[in-house]
Write a protein that holds these residues in place. Structure first.
Motif, PDB file in Angstrom:
ATOM      1  N   ILE A  59       0.699  -1.330   0.089  1.00 20.27           N
ATOM      2  CA  ILE A  59       0.020  -0.005   0.110  1.00 20.27           C
ATOM      3  C   ILE A  59       0.951   1.281   0.099  1.00 20.27           C
ATOM      4  N   ALA A  60       1.782   1.209   0.953  1.00 27.75           N
ATOM      5  CA  ALA A  60       2.598   2.398   0.990  1.00 27.75           C
ATOM      6  C   ALA A  60       3.610   2.726  -0.133  1.00 27.75           C
ATOM      7  N   PHE A 116      -3.707   6.332   5.730  1.00 28.06           N
ATOM      8  CA  PHE A 116      -3.339   4.996   6.048  1.00 28.06           C
ATOM      9  C   PHE A 116      -2.529   4.725   7.228  1.00 28.06           C
ATOM     10  N   ALA A 117      -1.839   5.668   7.667  1.00 31.18           N
ATOM     11  CA  ALA A 117      -1.371   5.596   9.217  1.00 31.18           C
ATOM     12  C   ALA A 117      -2.482   6.037  10.189  1.00 31.18           C
ATOM     13  N   LYS A 118      -3.614   6.480   9.626  1.00 31.59           N
ATOM     14  CA  LYS A 118      -4.669   6.796  10.812  1.00 31.59           C
ATOM     15  C   LYS A 118      -5.043   5.236  11.280  1.00 31.59           C
ATOM     16  N   GLY A 119      -5.254   4.314  10.512  1.00 28.63           N
ATOM     17  CA  GLY A 119      -5.730   2.912  10.651  1.00 28.63           C
ATOM     18  C   GLY A 119      -4.853   2.353  11.766  1.00 28.63           C
ATOM     19  N   PHE A 120      -3.721   2.662  12.162  1.00 29.81           N
ATOM     20  CA  PHE A 120      -2.901   2.332  12.976  1.00 29.81           C
ATOM     21  C   PHE A 120      -3.082   2.968  14.420  1.00 29.81           C
ATOM     22  N   PRO A 142      10.030   0.694  11.453  1.00 31.24           N
ATOM     23  CA  PRO A 142      11.125   0.932  10.386  1.00 31.24           C
ATOM     24  C   PRO A 142      10.367   1.536   8.989  1.00 31.24           C
ATOM     25  N   PRO A 143       9.141   0.731   8.609  1.00 37.96           N
ATOM     26  CA  PRO A 143       8.446   1.520   7.284  1.00 37.96           C
ATOM     27  C   PRO A 143       7.975   2.677   7.458  1.00 37.96           C
ATOM     28  N   PHE A 144       7.571   2.912   8.555  1.00 35.90           N
ATOM     29  CA  PHE A 144       6.830   4.413   8.959  1.00 35.90           C
ATOM     30  C   PHE A 144       8.179   5.285   9.051  1.00 35.90           C
ATOM     31  N   GLN A 204      -0.400  11.871  12.024  1.00 33.69           N
ATOM     32  CA  GLN A 204      -0.608  10.520  12.177  1.00 33.69           C
ATOM     33  C   GLN A 204       0.576   9.492  12.237  1.00 33.69           C
ATOM     34  N   PHE A 205       1.842   9.936  11.640  1.00 35.80           N
ATOM     35  CA  PHE A 205       2.898   8.836  11.828  1.00 35.80           C
ATOM     36  C   PHE A 205       3.353   9.099  13.287  1.00 35.80           C
ATOM     37  N   VAL A 206       3.239  10.242  13.951  1.00 33.45           N
ATOM     38  CA  VAL A 206       3.592  10.455  15.298  1.00 33.45           C
ATOM     39  C   VAL A 206       2.463   9.558  16.205  1.00 33.45           C
ATOM     40  N   ASN A 207       1.327   9.532  16.105  1.00 31.01           N
ATOM     41  CA  ASN A 207       0.442   8.492  16.643  1.00 31.01           C
ATOM     42  C   ASN A 207       0.769   7.410  16.479  1.00 31.01           C
ATOM     43  N   ALA A 208       1.113   6.681  15.140  1.00 34.05           N
ATOM     44  CA  ALA A 208       1.437   5.616  15.011  1.00 34.05           C
ATOM     45  C   ALA A 208       2.675   5.071  15.763  1.00 34.05           C
TER      46      ALA A 208
END
Length: 1015
Positions: free
Chosen positions: A635-636, A673-677, A692-694, A724-728
């Motif tokens: 996806i990413a 997409f990151a919001k789903g995590f 690592p991918p994030f 969103q990355f920070v949240n994940a």
């Protein structure tokens, strides 16, 4: 002036050309006469109306000329204007309230009634009506029809406030009945409004009021009129007349309901009123069944009042809240009396009618949700009508839930069975959509308020889970509220209990194959049911694959109708988020393939739901790290490649808007997409396989942002995605925060600073101390930008709004810094030179009573600053000045080590004392504490509307006592309060309250003290 105007009427209207027959000139003259009347009647010219009433009788035509109706029409217009000025509630509510005008209007009405003018006017109009009807019966149309219409409209305005004995008599009632049988619909509609006014007359004596209703004999009057006009379509006049007749019935019914429920009147009278009301119920049902929406809405007051009475009598009482086994059980509430057979039959008929009224009209063109802006008035009226019907259906369900279940189940089951046996040809789409709509809304009737739901779940997690799953569990298994059930929803075995009625209906829907119905309204409603009752499907693994297959094929996200696709994108995301069934795991890969085939066909904003759903799905494969990483990259990877391609295009041509949008869209897709995590704790982050991918995605984001940072839409998208990355993955991106901020901070426009500071607040909340370096680097340039903008002159509304929002944002940002224990940022070597300016600015805001919002934030900031920079070593070393009674349960738990401290209290007071600013105590005693008493004492301080500001002031006083200890107490008693003129005994009481009351109670004491100080 009056004489001159009446001379004009005689010469111009009675004997002259009538202003050439211009209606607007006649209306202007009538308006002038009406206002002159209100200023000179009754004291100056008590006979003002007499010449005008005389004009109500048209002069007989001469052999050489026709009847002159203009004087009559002028007189009617004047009477209408007068009635509207002294009684019309709409006009009176539209103008500014004036006590003198209200009193004048009352005096005018009273004098008209007592002087005999009302009888002259009413008799004149009734005579005119009778003559006009005779002429119409002889075939004289034209002007006579206009005169009769104008007379009836005037009577509509006079009837509500003139004496009933004047306006209602056997002669006048017979005349109105005659008009109701005429062939002119407009005349019949106006007459119905007059009859309605008779029924609504506020006669004080209940016996007399009932006699009036019996004289009117509304049921006998309305019944033939309803039969005569039933089934007429596409005739607005007839529909308006039916609605007016419905209004007559509604007023009649509400009056009888009020009489039958009035316990102060004799029982025989109440019983008579109830019998009359019951006789009107069949008529009520007939009006409710009309498919012209204005008609059933017209009888809504009658239906509402009746259902309110039934609910009061028959609605089951609420169960008492659960108590522990050791406590005495409260007595069970007494059950309501059973419904009488007659009332149950009536409610069943009413419920059946209302449910069928929910169906779409046969000639309607269905529109997908989201297209309402393009809908015509008819569709808007239908949606409003559906809301009315739903409210009545819910009321009936509250009265007799079993009845509602019985009727709904009968309609739904019959529809689904017909579809299963005969296919789509056997069931019109309106009926199929109605059946699913009933299932969709069925669960709403079992809901309670949020507080009650929370209490129920705390009392019995199993019971709550079972209800949401369509299961019925025994009430005898209720457990204590203190029991920790853990993850009760996942561990509970629902199959040991029978399905509830809702569960049975859901099972029927699943087995019927209704999702294959070839109309978008039906399939979309099926998807809505799937999402609303997702708990049920989670424990029916066999139902999950067909549900996902349906929403992912041409019935859902691949539908030909764009509106359907857009709604299905959102529903798909909700389904992925909530349907955490093991059956989904095996479907993740094909689902993601279907998502890829869907993108690029509709609005980008709606497609973002697909990427968010993909994020949920990828996260659900967490038990297989290799599969999870593979799917994540699938996806990413394309999203990062697409973003990089857009960056290259932009570098080649900075004017390429498509390239900018490409970067923007791909950034938003990555963010969703990151919001789903889910958000995880910092201790778990390092063990996550997708960290690592994030980090790789974050690096790609920074590279794209660095290249396209001059474009605001890209900055907005990057800020969202980064958050969103920070949240994940939390603290693992903390090292990249300074880099991100340094790229964008110099590019922000003034209007973006508000959103940027909200973003910084999110980072502080999530990363805590890890953002200290970033905030230290950022504070000085940020303050420079903020204060530079705020110092600019305000030249218009936009600038004023920008200033207000920016001020609120930076004050919120300062408070967030203090709450995150980042107060040290203000006093670093880099920012210390600006520290005094910050304090001066905020102190100025505490003095500004014209901006209570900023004033509150400023006092709140200083309340926290006293703890951060003003804690003295002596206060830290000595016992607290507060008594045990002043400590909350949380504070006591923190003190004995059974709970963790939060916010500023997470730092020990000894450590606070070490970082105290030398000299800050002088600022506290010389500026802050005095401001807590001097500012609210000012006249311009709105004490009534500044409760929250007072609470912050009280917090500042309390924080000072906490930070400075006995020193602060002595300062209050020996210095500040005496300077304010406070008597010693009052000062001692105030300080004693400070030391012994909890914070929330002291706030009230402080507020009362300030009010007493103001006098």
């Amino acid at each position: 002036m009056y004489t001159a105007i009446m001379d004009l009427v005689q010469t111009e209207y009675v004997h002259g050309p009538c202003e050439g027959g211009q209606a607007f000139l006649r209306n202007k003259l009538a308006f002038t006469l009406a206002h002159l009347f209100l200023n000179v009647y009754p004291n100056t010219i008590p006979t003002f109306l007499h010449p005008l009433i005389a004009l109500l009788t048209p002069s007989d035509p001469s052999p050489s000329s026709s009847t002159n109706f203009h004087p009559t029409l002028l007189a009617l217009r004047v009477l209408t204007e007068i009635a509207q000025e002294v009684h019309d509630t709409t006009l009176r509510s539209a103008r500014k309230y004036s006590k003198d005008r209200q009193e004048r209007d009352g005096v005018v009405r009273d004098v008209i009634r007592s002087s005999g003018d009302e009888r002259l006017a009413v008799n004149g109009m009734l005579g005119l009506l009778e003559k006009g009807l005779d002429m119409l019966d002889r075939g004289g149309e034209g002007k006579w029809l206009e005169v009769v219409e104008a007379t009836l409209k005037t009577m509509v305005t006079w009837t509500p406030w003139v004496d009933l004995g004047v306006s209602l008599s056997p002669t006048s009632l017979a005349l109105y009945h005659r008009i109701l049988r005429s062939r002119h619909i407009s005349l019949r509609t106006a007459t119905a409004n007059i009859i309605r006014s008779f029924a609504a007359k506020g006669v004080q004596d209940p016996q007399a009021r009932l006699e009036v209703l019996k004289v009117l004999d509304i049921v006998s009057l309305v019944d033939p009129l309803e039969v005569e006009t039933r089934g007429v379509k596409d005739n607005e006049e007839v529909v308006a007349f039916r609605a007016a007749v419905g209004g007559v019935l509604a007023t009649f019914g509400t009056e009888l309901v009020a009489l039958s429920e009035n316990n102060e009147i004799p029982e025989p009278l109440r019983n008579e009123a109830e019998n009359m009301m019951n006789a009107a119920l069949p008529l009520l049902l007939r009006f409710l069944s009309d498919r012209q929406y204005e008609v059933p809405i017209s009888v809504a007051p009658f239906a509402s009042d009746l259902l309110k009475v039934y609910k009061r009598i028959y609605k089951p009482p609420l169960a008492p809240p659960p108590v522990k086994a050791s406590q005495p059980q409260p007595p069970a509430p007494s059950p309501p009396p059973p419904l009488t057979p007659q009332r149950r039959e009536f409610l069943a008929s009413m419920l059946d009618i209302l449910i069928r009224q929910l169906a779409w009209p046969e000639d309607a063109e269905w529109e997908a949700p989201g297209n309402e802006d393009d809908s015509d008035d008819e569709m808007a009226l239908f949606r409003t009508f559906r809301v009315h019907c739903r409210s009545y259906i819910e009321s009936i369900a509250q009265i007799e839930k079993a009845l509602h279940t019985e009727v709904v189940a009968r309609i739904v089951v019959a529809t689904l069975d017909a579809f299963q046996s005969g296919g789509p040809a056997a069931v019109p789409w309106q009926q199929a959509e109605l059946a699913l709509h009933l299932v969709y809304t069925f669960g709403e009737l079992s809901k309670t308020t949020k507080a009650a739901r929370d209490k129920t779940f705390r009392a019995n997690a199993n019971m709550s889970s079972a209800m949401s799953s369509g299961r019925t569990t025994p009430t005898g298994e209720m457990a204590d509220a203190d029991v920790n059930y853990g993850n009760a929803k996942d561990n509970f075995d629902y199959d040991q209990y029978p399905l509830s009625p809702l569960g049975e209906l859901l099972k029927r829907c699943m087995a019927s194959g209704i999702s294959t119905y070839p109309h978008a309204s039906v399939t979309l409603q099926y998807f809505e049911i799937s999402v609303r009752y997702v708990e049920f499907w989670r424990y029916k693994p066999e139902a999950v694959p067909p549900m996902f297959e349906a929403i992912l094929d041409a019935r859902g996200v691949h539908h030909s109708d764009e509106g359907v696709r857009r709604r299905c994108f959102y529903l798909f995301q909700k389904l992925c988020k909530d349907c955490r069934s093991p059956a989904v795991d095996a479907m993740v890969a094909p689902i993601l393939e279907s998502i890829k085939a869907t993108t690029g066909k509709t609005y980008a904003a709606d497609q973002l739901y697909l990427f968010e759903g993909a994020g949920f799905l990828v996260y659900f494969t967490k038990t297989d790290a290799g599969k999870q990483i593979s799917l994540l990259e699938a996806i990413a990877g394309p999203l990062m490649s697409g973003m990089a391609s857009g960056v290259e295009r932009y570098r080649a041509d900075p004017t390429d808007i498509q390239a900018v949008l490409q970067v923007h869209h791909h950034l938003l897709a990555l963010g969703h997409f990151a919001k789903g995590f889910p958000t995880v704790s910092d201790t778990q982050v390092e063990t996550l396989p997708y960290t690592p991918p994030f980090k790789q995605m974050t690096e790609a984001l920074l590279q794209a942002l660095d290249a396209v940072k001059s474009q605001r839409v890209v900055r907005d998208a990057a800020r969202f995605a980064f958050a969103q990355f920070v949240n994940a993955i939390g603290t693992t991106v903390a090292e990249l925060v300074p880099r991100f901020v340094s790229v964008v901070v110099t590019e922000y426009e003034p209007s973006e600073l508000v959103d940027f500071m909200l973003f910084l607040g999110l980072l502080m909340h999530r990363l805590k101390k890890n953002t200290f370096e970033t905030m230290d680097m950022l504070l000085l340039p940020l303050l420079s930008r903020i204060f530079a903008i705020l110092q600019q002159p305000i030249t218009g509304t936009d600038e004023a709004q920008t200033h207000a929002r920016l001020k609120d944002a930076y004050l919120t940002f300062f408070t967030a810094l203090m709450n995150a224990n980042l107060d040290g940022v203000f006093i670093t070597e880099r920012n210390k030179p600006e520290f005094e300016n910050v304090l001066t600015t905020l102190l100025g805001l505490t003095q500004d009573c014209s901006d209570p919002g900023s004033q509150r934030f400023a006092f709140g900031f200083f309340a926290r600053s006293v703890i951060a920079w003003g804690t003295s070593p002596e206060a830290a070393a000595q016992p607290s000045v507060f008594a045990d009674s002043a400590l909350s349960a949380m504070s006591k738990a923190v003190a004995n080590g059974s709970a963790a401290a939060t916010n500023q209290h997470s730092i020990a007071k000894e450590d606070r004392a070490k970082q105290a600013l030398p000299g800050y105590e002088n600022f506290i005693y010389q500026r802050l504490l005095p401001a807590c008493f001097e500012v609210p004492a000012r006249k311009e301080f709105n004490i009534r509307g500044s409760t929250l500001t007072l609470f912050e002031m009280a917090g500042l006083v309390r924080s000072t006592a906490q930070a400075r200890g006995q020193e602060a107490i002595d300062f209050l008693l020996s210095d500040l309060l005496p300077r304010l003129g406070c008597p010693p005994d009052i000062a001692n009481q105030f300080v004693n309250s400070l030391k012994t009351l909890q914070a929330k109670d002291f706030r009230k004491t402080y507020t009362e003290f300030v009010k007493a100080m103001r006098g």
